[in-house]
Design an enzyme around this catalytic site. Structure first.
Site, PDB file in Angstrom:
ATOM      1  N   LYS A  83       0.857  -1.188   0.000  1.00 49.96           N
ATOM      2  CA  LYS A  83       0.000   0.000   0.000  1.00 49.96           C
ATOM      3  C   LYS A  83       0.894   1.239   0.000  1.00 49.96           C
ATOM      4  O   LYS A  83       1.791   1.366   0.844  1.00 49.96           O
ATOM      5  CB  LYS A  83      -0.848  -0.039   1.273  1.00 49.96           C
ATOM      6  CG  LYS A  83      -2.234   0.504   1.151  1.00 49.96           C
ATOM      7  CD  LYS A  83      -3.007   0.141   2.423  1.00 49.96           C
ATOM      8  CE  LYS A  83      -4.305   0.852   2.513  1.00 49.96           C
ATOM      9  NZ  LYS A  83      -4.972   0.591   3.809  1.00 49.96           N
TER      10      LYS A  83
HETATM   11  O1  G3P Z   1      -7.633   1.304   5.674  1.00 55.99           O
HETATM   12  C1  G3P Z   1      -7.994   2.581   5.340  1.00 55.99           C
HETATM   13  C2  G3P Z   1      -9.366   3.010   5.786  1.00 55.99           C
HETATM   14  O2  G3P Z   1     -10.317   2.041   5.612  1.00 55.99           O
HETATM   15  C3  G3P Z   1      -9.446   3.914   6.954  1.00 55.99           C
HETATM   16  O3  G3P Z   1     -10.732   4.048   7.489  1.00 55.99           O
HETATM   17  O4  G3P Z   1     -12.341   4.780   9.222  1.00 55.99           O
HETATM   18  O5  G3P Z   1      -9.911   5.332   9.477  1.00 55.99           O
HETATM   19  O6  G3P Z   1     -11.283   6.485   7.759  1.00 55.99           O
HETATM   20  P1  G3P Z   1     -11.072   5.230   8.559  1.00 55.99           P
END
Ligand code: G3P
Length: 219
Positions: A83
């Site tokens: 990533k």
């Molecule tokens: O893995 C990246 C992503 O899904 C992050 O989610 O909830 O931290 O915005 P969030």
């Protein structure tokens, strides 16, 4: 639509993997920090549980270092997806790692032009962050629709899959599927909650009660 789980918690990954419905896993530095585990160890362990793509994020901002980190991460297992962030350096690293034959997930995507660049850089996955756009009063789902339209316009050359990320609710999953995202990466609690409906529970209880009254068994 493929389902990835967005976590570095081994117990959750194992439980969801046993359903046979889990296609992959995504992690990020915040999730690794939350797990309290060693990054390399936890990615290795996840790759042993889940045969599908397992995203492991680089931790630098310069292309050369990202490439070196990505190459190290790719050695952990064949299903590691490196990533990288959506920056010029990240795109350079994406091109180099993709040329190596490594799957790359370009993350932190917040507009359609960024997604177009990631596709040109050979990304296996683009991660538009739906929830974080909604958080600031924009429309995360509109971004999925725009990327879908652009990728479909160039379907002959673009193989990048749209991985809806930053998903916070069952509605995010449903609308991502309707908008044509190829994958949704979903936190464990939201993923487990997708099966729930009170009428399912009530209907099952009533069927079981009536079945008991028949006095029969199937086995
Ligand atoms: O893995 C990246 C992503 O899904 C992050 O989610 O909830 O931290 O915005 P969030």
């Amino acid at each position: 639509m493929k389902f990835f789980v967005d976590t570095a918690e081994i117990d959750d990954i194992r439980e969801l993997s046993e359903t046979g419905l889990l296609d992959g896993v995504t992690t990020n530095p915040s999730l690794i920090h939350k797990s309290g585990r060693n990054f390399i160890d936890v990615i290795q362990e996840i790759c042993e549980i889940v045969p599908g793509p397992v995203s492991a994020e680089v931790a630098s901002v310069e292309a050369e270092t990202m490439i070196a980190e990505g190459r190290k991460l790719a050695q952990i297992a064949e299903n590691v997806t490196v990533k990288v962030p959506l920056t010029w350096d990240g795109l350079k690293a994406c091109r180099a790692l993709s040329n190596d034959g490594t799957m790359v997930n370009v993350t932190l995507c917040f507009n359609a032009n960024q997604a177009l660049l990631a596709a040109k850089a050979g990304a296996a996955f683009i991660s538009p962050f739906i929830g974080r756009l909604d958080d600031i009063g924009l429309d995360g789902m509109e971004l999925i629709q725009e990327i879908r339209a652009i990728y479909d316009n160039f379907a002959d050359t673009i193989e990048t899959e749209i991985l809806a990320a930053s998903i916070r609710s069952a509605n995010h999953v449903k609308f991502s599927a309707m908008a044509g995202a190829d994958v949704a990466t979903v936190p464990p609690a939201v993923l487990k909650g997708l099966v729930k409906h009170p009428l399912t529970d009530a209907g099952l209880a009533s069927f079981l009660k009536d079945w008991e009254k028949t006095g029969q068994t199937i086995l």
